[in-house]
Write a protein that holds these residues in place. Structure first.
Motif, PDB file in Angstrom:
ATOM      1  N   PHE A   1      50.138 -22.549  -0.610  1.00 54.82           N
ATOM      2  CA  PHE A   1      49.058 -23.074  -1.582  1.00 54.82           C
ATOM      3  C   PHE A   1      49.083 -24.584  -1.746  1.00 54.82           C
ATOM      4  O   PHE A   1      50.076 -25.111  -1.846  1.00 54.82           O
ATOM      5  CB  PHE A   1      49.491 -22.537  -3.032  1.00 54.82           C
ATOM      6  CG  PHE A   1      48.705 -22.836  -4.145  1.00 54.82           C
ATOM      7  CD1 PHE A   1      47.260 -21.809  -4.151  1.00 54.82           C
ATOM      8  CD2 PHE A   1      48.915 -23.584  -5.112  1.00 54.82           C
ATOM      9  CE1 PHE A   1      46.425 -22.222  -5.299  1.00 54.82           C
ATOM     10  CE2 PHE A   1      48.060 -24.098  -6.144  1.00 54.82           C
ATOM     11  CZ  PHE A   1      46.992 -23.190  -6.355  1.00 54.82           C
ATOM     12  N   GLY A   2      47.933 -25.266  -1.783  1.00 51.07           N
ATOM     13  CA  GLY A   2      47.993 -26.456  -1.863  1.00 51.07           C
ATOM     14  C   GLY A   2      46.673 -27.161  -2.428  1.00 51.07           C
ATOM     15  O   GLY A   2      45.935 -26.823  -3.269  1.00 51.07           O
ATOM     16  N   TYR A   3      46.488 -28.575  -1.939  1.00 49.15           N
ATOM     17  CA  TYR A   3      45.630 -29.442  -2.370  1.00 49.15           C
ATOM     18  C   TYR A   3      44.116 -28.868  -2.260  1.00 49.15           C
ATOM     19  O   TYR A   3      43.300 -29.053  -3.187  1.00 49.15           O
ATOM     20  CB  TYR A   3      45.615 -30.669  -1.513  1.00 49.15           C
ATOM     21  CG  TYR A   3      44.584 -31.836  -1.915  1.00 49.15           C
ATOM     22  CD1 TYR A   3      45.154 -32.543  -2.983  1.00 49.15           C
ATOM     23  CD2 TYR A   3      43.721 -32.330  -0.852  1.00 49.15           C
ATOM     24  CE1 TYR A   3      44.327 -33.780  -3.276  1.00 49.15           C
ATOM     25  CE2 TYR A   3      43.227 -33.526  -1.233  1.00 49.15           C
ATOM     26  CZ  TYR A   3      43.218 -34.188  -2.615  1.00 49.15           C
ATOM     27  OH  TYR A   3      42.569 -35.172  -2.881  1.00 49.15           O
ATOM     28  N   VAL A   4      43.703 -28.287  -1.430  1.00 50.86           N
ATOM     29  CA  VAL A   4      42.381 -27.766  -1.176  1.00 50.86           C
ATOM     30  C   VAL A   4      42.247 -26.489  -1.940  1.00 50.86           C
ATOM     31  O   VAL A   4      41.084 -26.451  -2.439  1.00 50.86           O
ATOM     32  CB  VAL A   4      42.129 -27.666   0.276  1.00 50.86           C
ATOM     33  CG1 VAL A   4      40.555 -27.061   0.324  1.00 50.86           C
ATOM     34  CG2 VAL A   4      42.181 -28.737   1.272  1.00 50.86           C
ATOM     35  N   ASP A   5      43.143 -25.795  -2.259  1.00 54.20           N
ATOM     36  CA  ASP A   5      43.079 -24.645  -2.802  1.00 54.20           C
ATOM     37  C   ASP A   5      43.007 -25.219  -4.521  1.00 54.20           C
ATOM     38  O   ASP A   5      42.057 -24.568  -5.227  1.00 54.20           O
ATOM     39  CB  ASP A   5      44.281 -23.745  -2.925  1.00 54.20           C
ATOM     40  CG  ASP A   5      44.666 -23.389  -1.431  1.00 54.20           C
ATOM     41  OD1 ASP A   5      43.727 -22.638  -0.999  1.00 54.20           O
ATOM     42  OD2 ASP A   5      45.615 -23.713  -0.902  1.00 54.20           O
ATOM     43  N   ILE A   6      43.621 -26.178  -4.770  1.00 53.49           N
ATOM     44  CA  ILE A   6      43.500 -26.696  -6.196  1.00 53.49           C
ATOM     45  C   ILE A   6      42.213 -27.201  -6.534  1.00 53.49           C
ATOM     46  O   ILE A   6      41.587 -27.054  -7.611  1.00 53.49           O
ATOM     47  CB  ILE A   6      44.480 -27.596  -6.554  1.00 53.49           C
ATOM     48  CG1 ILE A   6      46.133 -26.916  -6.326  1.00 53.49           C
ATOM     49  CG2 ILE A   6      44.372 -28.525  -7.580  1.00 53.49           C
ATOM     50  CD1 ILE A   6      47.352 -28.049  -6.643  1.00 53.49           C
ATOM     51  N   ALA A   7      41.852 -27.749  -5.228  1.00 52.63           N
ATOM     52  CA  ALA A   7      40.462 -28.658  -5.622  1.00 52.63           C
ATOM     53  C   ALA A   7      39.259 -27.823  -5.784  1.00 52.63           C
ATOM     54  O   ALA A   7      38.218 -27.652  -6.483  1.00 52.63           O
ATOM     55  CB  ALA A   7      40.047 -29.570  -4.345  1.00 52.63           C
ATOM     56  N   LEU A   8      39.315 -26.328  -5.163  1.00 53.63           N
ATOM     57  CA  LEU A   8      38.276 -25.292  -5.242  1.00 53.63           C
ATOM     58  C   LEU A   8      38.364 -24.227  -6.325  1.00 53.63           C
ATOM     59  O   LEU A   8      37.242 -23.783  -6.581  1.00 53.63           O
ATOM     60  CB  LEU A   8      38.202 -24.669  -3.768  1.00 53.63           C
ATOM     61  CG  LEU A   8      37.049 -23.844  -3.520  1.00 53.63           C
ATOM     62  CD1 LEU A   8      35.635 -24.523  -3.740  1.00 53.63           C
ATOM     63  CD2 LEU A   8      37.154 -22.817  -2.154  1.00 53.63           C
ATOM     64  N   ILE A   9      39.536 -23.890  -6.532  1.00 52.71           N
ATOM     65  CA  ILE A   9      39.859 -22.662  -7.372  1.00 52.71           C
ATOM     66  C   ILE A   9      39.149 -22.672  -8.638  1.00 52.71           C
ATOM     67  O   ILE A   9      38.538 -21.477  -9.240  1.00 52.71           O
ATOM     68  CB  ILE A   9      41.283 -22.211  -7.383  1.00 52.71           C
ATOM     69  CG1 ILE A   9      41.265 -20.785  -7.898  1.00 52.71           C
ATOM     70  CG2 ILE A   9      42.059 -23.400  -8.094  1.00 52.71           C
ATOM     71  CD1 ILE A   9      40.867 -19.698  -7.393  1.00 52.71           C
TER      72      ILE A   9
END
Lengths: 215, 215
Positions: B149-157
Motif C-alpha cells: 500500500f503506498g503513494y498512488v493508493d493514498i492519492a486515489l482512495i
C-alpha cells in the motif's frame, strides 16, 4: 552499458526547456528529437499513451512523463553533479510548493492572454499578480533556493522566453512590472545550461504570431 | 523535543484524507482541526496565505501545503515505518505520474458532474473512462505499487467515499462500471489507516445534498 537518453520535445515549450536545462546541469548527453505537435510521431504516442504530450524523457527505453517529474527523476538518477532539490525534507516541500504554484497558475493564466480573445486585459492583470507573488517569494535571494540554482528556477525560467508573447498580446511590459524577476532571469541566463536551451523571446513571439496567422 | 503536528482540514475533503492516511500509516500523533470553508480560521489564512486552502500540515510551527507534497514530506520525515514511495527513481517517477494523473483528471471531471448543471452526462462518461484507465494501470496488482500500500493508493482512495455523490448526480454505478477498482478500494478499507479516515459514502452524499440545498 552507457545510458541511452532521448528527449522528445518542441523547441518553444517551456516544459521541455525544464528537462533540457536539468540534463545540461547534470552534464547528461542526450538525443534531442523535435516533435511536430500537429503530426505527432508514433514513438511519442507509444511513449506517452495517456497524455500524448511532450516532453517525454526516455531513459534506457523507459519513458518518464511530465516535466517536473522528469526534473526530479534526473536529480535522483544523476545525484552527483549540481543537486537540483535540497536534501532537507522541509526545504524540498517548500521548493515543490512553488513549482506546483507555477504549474497551476502561470501557464493557465498566460494562455488566456494570447489564446482566448476577450480575456487579454483581465488575464494580464492576473499574470502580473502571479509574477509579483513569485517576485516576493524570491525576495533578495540570488535564486529561488538561495545561493544555488535549482528546481524552482528550472520550473520558472522557460516562461521568460515567452514574455514577448505575453507583453504583445497583453499590451504591457512584464520587465517593468517585475524588475526583480527580470534581474533573476538575466542571472539564470548567465548559466550555460540556461543560455544553451532558452530561445530568444523574439523567436518565440514570431513563431506564435505565425501559428495564429497574425503575420 | 516531541514533534508538534497539526492538520487543518475538512472531514469530507479527499485531499485532507490523503494526509491523514499518510500520518496514520506512519503512526504519527497529530492534532486534527476541522475548518469551516465558509468561515476560514485566521490560522489557516496565516499558514497558507497563497492558496488559502485546506489541507495544511503544520510541523513544529512550519506549514506544508498541497496534499501530495504533504504525503511526500511525511514519507521523508518519518521514513522508518511503511515507506509510501518506492526508493527506485524510476518507480518513484511512475508513482508520481499516476498521482499527478489523478490530480489533473479525477476531481476536475467529477466536479462537473455534481457542481455544473448540464454537464452531468458528458462528465460522467469521462469520469468512467478515467477510472477505467486507472483500473488498467492497477491490472491484477494488489495495490498500485504492487504488494505494498503506498503513494498512488493514498492519492486515489479518498475519491471512493465520493462515489455515492458521483453516482447520484451522474445517474450511474461506478461500482458496476469499475469492479476491479471497487475491489481495490475495499482492500484498502481493510487497512486501519484507511478505515479510520474514510467517511461513509452516504454521509458525504447527504452532506453535499444539504450544502446544495437539495434536501
Amino acid at each position: 552499458m552507457a545510458d541511452e537518453v532521448i528527449l522528445l520535445s518542441v523547441w518553444a515549450s517551456m516544459f521541455g526547456m525544464r528537462t533540457r536545462i536539468a540534463l545540461e546541469e547534470k552534464k547528461v548527453k542526450y538525443d534531442y528529437r523535435e516533435e511536430d505537435l500537429w503530426n505527432k510521431s508514433s514513438f511519442l504516442l507509444e511513449m506517452n499513451p495517456v497524455h500524448k504530450k511532450i516532453p517525454v524523457l526516455i531513459h534506457n527505453g523507459k519513458p518518464v512523463c511530465e516535466s517536473l517529474i522528469q526534473v526530479e527523476y534526473i536529480d535522483e538518477t544523476w545525484p552527483g553533479e549540481n543537486p537540483l532539490l535540497p536534501s532537507d525534507p522541509y526545504q524540498r516541500a517548500h521548493a515543490k510548493f512553488w513549482a506546483d504554484f507555477i504549474d497551476k497558475k502561470v501557464n493557465v493564466t498566460a494562455r488566456r492572454i494570447w489564446a482566448i480573445k476577450g480575456e487579454e486585459k483581465e488575464a494580464s492583470k492576473e499574470l502580473i499578480e502571479i509574477f509579483k507573488t513569485l517576485e516576493s517569494e524570491l525576495g533578495d535571494k540570488h535564486y529561488f533556493g538561495g545561493e544555488t540554482f535549482g528546481y524552482v528556477d528550472i520550473a520558472l525560467i522557460g516562461f521568460y522566453s515567452w514574455f514577448g508573447v505575453y507583453n504583445k498580446f497583453g499590451n504591457m511590459s512584464l520587465e517593468s512590472e517585475c524588475p526583480e524577476l527580470t534581474r533573476w532571469a538575466k542571472r539564470c541566463l548567465q548559466r550555460e545550461s540556461v543560455s544553451k536551451v532558452l530561445p530568444e523571446s523574439e523567436k518565440v513571439t514570431k513563431f506564435i504570431f505565425q501559428r495564429l496567422g497574425l503575420e
